[in-house]
Design an enzyme around this catalytic site. Structure first.
Site, PDB file in Angstrom:
ATOM      1  N   ALA A   5      44.820  43.038  31.282  1.00 56.43           N
ATOM      2  CA  ALA A   5      45.735  41.898  31.332  1.00 56.43           C
ATOM      3  C   ALA A   5      45.432  41.253  29.925  1.00 56.43           C
ATOM      4  O   ALA A   5      44.472  41.152  29.440  1.00 56.43           O
ATOM      5  CB  ALA A   5      45.430  41.046  32.438  1.00 56.43           C
ATOM      6  N   GLY A  13      43.631  45.679  34.057  1.00 61.75           N
ATOM      7  CA  GLY A  13      45.055  45.977  34.260  1.00 61.75           C
ATOM      8  C   GLY A  13      45.523  47.207  33.630  1.00 61.75           C
ATOM      9  O   GLY A  13      46.515  47.661  34.241  1.00 61.75           O
ATOM     10  N   GLU A  54      44.834  49.653  35.967  1.00 62.51           N
ATOM     11  CA  GLU A  54      45.652  49.488  37.095  1.00 62.51           C
ATOM     12  C   GLU A  54      47.181  50.278  37.096  1.00 62.51           C
ATOM     13  O   GLU A  54      47.642  50.734  38.033  1.00 62.51           O
ATOM     14  CB  GLU A  54      45.559  48.171  37.509  1.00 62.51           C
ATOM     15  N   GLU A 111      36.754  43.591  35.084  1.00 57.34           N
ATOM     16  CA  GLU A 111      37.203  42.004  35.411  1.00 57.34           C
ATOM     17  C   GLU A 111      36.062  41.079  35.779  1.00 57.34           C
ATOM     18  O   GLU A 111      35.984  40.075  35.500  1.00 57.34           O
ATOM     19  CB  GLU A 111      38.341  42.270  36.660  1.00 57.34           C
TER      20      GLU A 111
HETATM   21  N1  3HC Z   1      43.238  40.169  26.376  1.00 56.58           N
HETATM   22  C1  3HC Z   1      43.677  39.495  25.308  1.00 56.58           C
HETATM   23  N2  3HC Z   1      43.060  39.496  24.098  1.00 56.58           N
HETATM   24  C2  3HC Z   1      42.016  40.657  24.032  1.00 56.58           C
HETATM   25  C3  3HC Z   1      41.847  41.302  25.380  1.00 56.58           C
HETATM   26  C4  3HC Z   1      42.484  41.275  26.443  1.00 56.58           C
HETATM   27  N3  3HC Z   1      42.383  41.710  27.730  1.00 56.58           N
HETATM   28  N4  3HC Z   1      41.052  42.359  24.906  1.00 56.58           N
HETATM   29  C5  3HC Z   1      40.612  42.235  23.804  1.00 56.58           C
HETATM   30  N5  3HC Z   1      41.323  41.155  23.083  1.00 56.58           N
HETATM   31  C6  3HC Z   1      41.531  40.622  21.780  1.00 56.58           C
HETATM   32  C7  3HC Z   1      39.785  40.162  21.145  1.00 56.58           C
HETATM   33  O1  3HC Z   1      39.970  38.846  21.825  1.00 56.58           O
HETATM   34  C8  3HC Z   1      40.046  40.312  19.999  1.00 56.58           C
HETATM   35  O2  3HC Z   1      40.875  39.297  19.379  1.00 56.58           O
HETATM   36  P1  3HC Z   1      40.432  38.859  17.786  1.00 56.58           P
HETATM   37  O3  3HC Z   1      40.415  40.035  16.881  1.00 56.58           O
HETATM   38  O4  3HC Z   1      41.621  37.686  17.628  1.00 56.58           O
HETATM   39  O5  3HC Z   1      39.000  38.139  18.037  1.00 56.58           O
HETATM   40  C9  3HC Z   1      40.802  41.693  19.767  1.00 56.58           C
HETATM   41  O6  3HC Z   1      41.374  41.806  20.793  1.00 56.58           O
HETATM   42  C10 3HC Z   1      39.983  42.917  19.539  1.00 56.58           C
HETATM   43  O7  3HC Z   1      38.922  43.056  20.697  1.00 56.58           O
HETATM   44  P2  3HC Z   1      37.348  43.342  20.485  1.00 56.58           P
HETATM   45  O8  3HC Z   1      36.724  42.585  19.172  1.00 56.58           O
HETATM   46  O9  3HC Z   1      36.653  43.090  21.796  1.00 56.58           O
HETATM   47  O10 3HC Z   1      37.519  44.690  20.016  1.00 56.58           O
HETATM   48  P3  3HC Z   1      36.634  45.934  20.578  1.00 56.58           P
HETATM   49  O11 3HC Z   1      37.152  47.189  19.814  1.00 56.58           O
HETATM   50  O12 3HC Z   1      35.086  45.587  20.057  1.00 56.58           O
HETATM   51  O13 3HC Z   1      36.572  46.137  21.921  1.00 56.58           O
HETATM   52  C11 3HC Z   1      37.780  46.289  23.959  1.00 56.58           C
HETATM   53  C12 3HC Z   1      37.679  46.559  22.674  1.00 56.58           C
HETATM   54  C13 3HC Z   1      36.689  47.467  24.764  1.00 56.58           C
HETATM   55  C14 3HC Z   1      38.959  46.818  24.633  1.00 56.58           C
HETATM   56  C15 3HC Z   1      37.289  44.852  24.338  1.00 56.58           C
HETATM   57  O14 3HC Z   1      38.150  44.154  23.718  1.00 56.58           O
HETATM   58  C16 3HC Z   1      37.205  44.354  25.727  1.00 56.58           C
HETATM   59  O15 3HC Z   1      36.346  44.826  26.431  1.00 56.58           O
HETATM   60  N6  3HC Z   1      38.399  43.800  26.032  1.00 56.58           N
HETATM   61  C17 3HC Z   1      38.430  43.062  27.402  1.00 56.58           C
HETATM   62  C18 3HC Z   1      38.789  44.241  28.739  1.00 56.58           C
HETATM   63  C19 3HC Z   1      38.904  43.735  29.914  1.00 56.58           C
HETATM   64  O16 3HC Z   1      38.112  42.690  30.213  1.00 56.58           O
HETATM   65  N7  3HC Z   1      40.322  43.727  30.532  1.00 56.58           N
HETATM   66  C20 3HC Z   1      40.389  43.274  31.763  1.00 56.58           C
HETATM   67  C21 3HC Z   1      41.125  41.986  31.517  1.00 56.58           C
HETATM   68  S1  3HC Z   1      41.326  41.275  33.207  1.00 56.58           S
HETATM   69  C22 3HC Z   1      42.564  42.095  33.802  1.00 56.58           C
HETATM   70  O17 3HC Z   1      43.128  42.865  33.478  1.00 56.58           O
HETATM   71  C23 3HC Z   1      42.975  41.378  35.346  1.00 56.58           C
HETATM   72  C24 3HC Z   1      43.728  42.222  36.009  1.00 56.58           C
HETATM   73  O18 3HC Z   1      43.007  42.896  36.959  1.00 56.58           O
HETATM   74  C25 3HC Z   1      44.838  41.421  36.759  1.00 56.58           C
END
Ligand code: 3HC
Ligand code: NAI
Length: 700
Positions: free
Chosen positions: A63, A102, A105, A125
């Site tokens: 998400a 997400g 999912e 998450e």
């Molecule tokens: N939402 C918004 N922004 C995100 C994002 C997300 N899910 N994931 C990454 N970004 C952004 C980062 O803030 C960063 O922004 P910036 O360049 O402006 O600083 C950019 O994307 C690149 O991210 P990383 O520097 O972390 O890039 P990496 O290549 O090192 O890592 C990744 C990639 C492994 C995908 C890592 O970004 C990550 O772990 N992201 C989060 C994944 C996550 O937690 N997903 C679950 C979200 S909650 C959810 O889905 C709820 C649902 O169940 C309802």
């Protein structure tokens, strides 16, 4: 401009491509685009099956975290998932990079999943203080079983595609670089073979075994109690999986998940953890070192000193496949250092963390030497010798003479002046502090200490290298103790003072442990050894620590320090220590006073925050959030409290200022409130406002 989601047709197969850099997060525009394209594909009579794929470096990484806590935008995730799951035509998710949160999912409501070998899948998450809120807790156990699902949602682990295949989370692995073709071919076969459209929600077989077996969940809770301590999200994740098993219908389980998700999303822990997620990424950005600053190639590293730090530092590079030359002063110290590294690797292998051949591969990357001249071809040299300025200067003068032009000369000093060290060389622009934390092969934090003359490309290279070796880097300026230790010194000093005012060491430790730290300052001191930097000949019985050392209570290693330790290293409050404290108090002529838990928190934490403000006003940290990243990664600050500066914003800067003024009046200048703290309070501002202003100076 390219559309965010586009629909094209390859004969009878529709290809729906999401293109929303950097990580194809599931923002409103993506959701809307996918729903629209899926509906178009369903309506197109030529289309027999659909492939959902992403452009750029990854499948949907989750998400859009920035959307949490904001008013919902249409279409919601539920609408998107329903469009996919209820499609009358088979949908194949084509996964590369990461399918996380997400993102996974979404893939779980597709009827089939194919992935490249390098792809990773997970529900992380938990790291944001959340749970998978779009059916993940209900669908995952239906595919991988209850035990695996529990493990995945509470650890947030990213599962490699091969493993995902083994647990039926993906249906097929596709050759790297040929994902689209592979997914199309899978889709065609699905049509030709008339594969039934799999709806994960309808498959309850894997849940049956766990029905009525509460022990599975109870044991899991017990086994992980230490890891989960203080966090709300693990328990809620577990309850959702329990609901998947015990609910009378999929919908009922989904309702439980929705309810718990909402509670977590709006709760303080997740808000803090989401703040932290962006803080960590923000820390990589350095205003005057742009992202496109060229970096220096680092193909070979030199480490000077194979002691506690040198060994751990060397391991980081060997782990990343970079050869390391380790230089020591004496053969026995070198042998000991290399021996410790080897046994560390062997221990990891024995636990299953490394294959036996990997131990040898990593050891082969390490070359021991007694000659500094062997650093001549290294691109980066990290010095980790004794913490003495005269020794460091001598070492750097030699490095300057020996190392090739352009080599980065780094010091791992904990608190010495990096500029003074750099000044002994003819190339201060190549000198930088790389402050690793102990144990250096484990701790994630790296303070990158920028000297007055450090070149931009040396900083850029250090930040990039940090990411490569799995560290979280934070830029610090030159000052005593840099960011972390400078603040820690405040806590240490106040904790010791509190004990002489009437609190016991065990009270202070308990209160800070309950606050969320892994251990309190006295346990930590016992663990590190009370004799660190202590010399018997110079000991004057003037502090509690000196007296303890004088009578051989050197800490945990001696079976006694502040605490008494049994053979299993369990700590017990010590009557000997209590008696020494009593004598100190009696000698001071003061009476011990009752000190509440709240007062312990205030006295230990507020001076740290106050020091953090001084660090900010001196420009030794770029942002308040950088300080938080240091404390979460280097000192065990509980991430569900965001970090010390975030915590300060939550309790209110005014409250902290009032307390600091009170401490200052009673205890003198070492507790003087920082002038920036006074200014922020006078202006009604927070540290978040301060960081915002730094980000956009035009607003100031
Ligand atoms: N939402 C918004 N922004 C995100 C994002 C997300 N899910 N994931 C990454 N970004 C952004 C980062 O803030 C960063 O922004 P910036 O360049 O402006 O600083 C950019 O994307 C690149 O991210 P990383 O520097 O972390 O890039 P990496 O290549 O090192 O890592 C990744 C990639 C492994 C995908 C890592 O970004 C990550 O772990 N992201 C989060 C994944 C996550 O937690 N997903 C679950 C979200 S909650 C959810 O889905 C709820 C649902 O169940 C309802
Ligand atoms: P240590 O005493 O364990 O190791 C130092 C090693 O350097 C010894 O093996 C010694 O033989 C070797 N050495 C000394 N002079 C040398 C020289 N001229 N040439 C080659 N080798 C030499 O010390 P430790 O704890 O590893 O500390 C090293 C540095 O790291 C210090 O600057 C310290 O402040 C810093 N540091 C230490 C941390 C810790 O927790 N121990 C944490 C972060 C930084």
């Amino acid at each position: 401009m390219d559309k965010v989601v586009k629909f094209e047709r390859n004969d009878t197969i529709a290809i729906v491509t999401i293109n929303r850099p950097p990580v194809n997060a599931l923002s409103a525009v993506v959701r809307g685009g996918v729903v629209e394209c899926i509906n178009a594909a369903i309506a197109d009579p030529q289309v027999k099956a659909i492939v959902l794929i992403c452009a750029g470096r990854t499948f949907i990484a989750g998400a859009d975290i920035a959307e949490f806590g904001k008013p919902p935008k249409s279409p919601g995730v539920d609408e998107l998932l329903a469009a996919l799951e209820n499609s009358p035509k088979p949908i194949v998710a084509a996964i590369h990079g990461n399918a996380l949160g997400g993102g996974l999912e979404v893939a779980l409501v597709c009827h089939f999943r194919v992935a490249t070998q390098e792809a990773k899948l997970g529900l992380p998450e938990i790291k944001l203080g959340l749970l998978p809120g779009s059916g993940g807790t209900q669908r995952l156990p239906r595919i991988v079983g209850v035990e695996k699902a529990l493990e995945m949602v509470t650890s947030g682990i990213h599962v490699p595609a091969r493993e995902a295949l083994a647990m039926s989370l993906v249906d097929e692995i596709v050759e790297e670089g040929k994902l689209k073709e592979g997914a199309i071919s899978f889709a065609r076969r699905a049509v030709e073979e008339g594969k039934p459209l799999v709806k994960v929600r309808e498959n309850n077989t894997k849940l049956e075994a766990a029905k009525g077996h509460r022990a599975i969940f109870e044991n899991f809770r017990k086994l992980n109690a230490r890891k989960f301590r203080g966090f709300l999200a693990p328990e809620y994740n577990i309850r959702c999986i329990e609901a998947a098993v015990n609910s009378s219908s999929f919908e009922e389980g989904l309702a439980v998940e929705r309810e718990f998700f909402r509670e977590l999303e709006t709760g303080p822990q997740s808000i803090a953890q989401r703040y932290y997620f962006f803080a960590e990424r923000q820390a990589r950005k350095i205003p005057d070192v742009s992202d496109d600053t060229p970096t220096r190639p680092i193909n070979k590293v030199g480490v000077l000193g194979a002691g506690t730090m040198g060994g751990g530092i060397a391991m980081n590079f060997a782990n990343a496949g970079i050869p390391v030359t380790i230089v020591e002063i004496k053969q026995d110290a070198l042998d000991r250092g290399l021996g410790v590294i080897k046994s560390n690797y062997e221990r990891t292998a024995a636990r299953g963390g490394l294959a036996p051949e990997q131990v040898n591969q990593r050891m082969d990357l390490l070359t021991g030497s007694l000659s500094l001249e062997d650093f001549a071809d290294c691109d980066l040299i990290i010095e980790a010798v004794f913490e003495r300025m005269d020794i460091k200067k001598q070492v750097f003068a030699n490095l300057d003479r020996i190392c090739k032009p352009g080599a980065i000369l780094a010091t791992n000093t904990s608190e010495l002046n990096v500029d003074e060290i750099a000044s002994i060389t003819r190339r201060p622009e190549d000198v930088i502090g790389l402050h690793f934390f102990s144990p250096a092969n484990v701790m994630k934090l790296l303070e990158v200490v920028r000297g007055e003359k450090t070149a931009a490309d040396v900083i850029a290279t250090s930040m990039k290298l940090a990411k490569m070796i799995g560290k979280v880097a934070v830029l610090a300026g030159v000052c005593h103790g840099f960011i972390g230790n400078r603040m820690l010194n405040q806590r240490e000093r106040e904790a010791k003072k509190l004990v002489l005012e009437g609190a016991s060491p065990w009270d202070v430790d308990r209160v800070l442990y309950d606050f969320g730290f892994p251990m309190g300052p006295f346990r930590m001191n016992d663990l590190a050894g009370l004799d660190l930097g202590w010399v018997m000949e110079e000991s004057k019985s003037s502090t509690l620590r000196e007296v303890l050392c004088e009578i051989g209570r050197l800490g945990q290693k001696a079976g006694a320090g502040y605490y008494d330790y049994d053979v299993d290293r369990n700590a017990k409050p010590s009557p000997v220590t209590e008696k020494i404290i009593k004598d100190f108090i009696a000698k001071s002529g003061k009476s011990p006073r009752k000190i509440s838990d709240e007062q312990i928190v205030e006295r230990c934490i507020y001076p740290m925050i106050n020091e953090g403000v001084k660090i900010l006003e001196e420009g030794k940290a770029l942002r308040a959030s950088d300080i938080d990243v240091v404390w979460v990664n280097g000192y065990g600050w509980p991430v569900y409290r965001g970090g010390p500066m975030y915590y300060a914003d939550q309790i209110g800067l005014e409250k902290i200022l009032v307390k600091m003024k009170e401490f200052h009046a009673i205890m003198g200048d070492e507790l003087k409130p920082a002038s920036l703290l006074e200014k922020l309070v006078a202006d009604g501002k927070t540290f978040a406002n301060f960081d915002q202003l730094r980000k956009s100076p035009e607003l100031a």
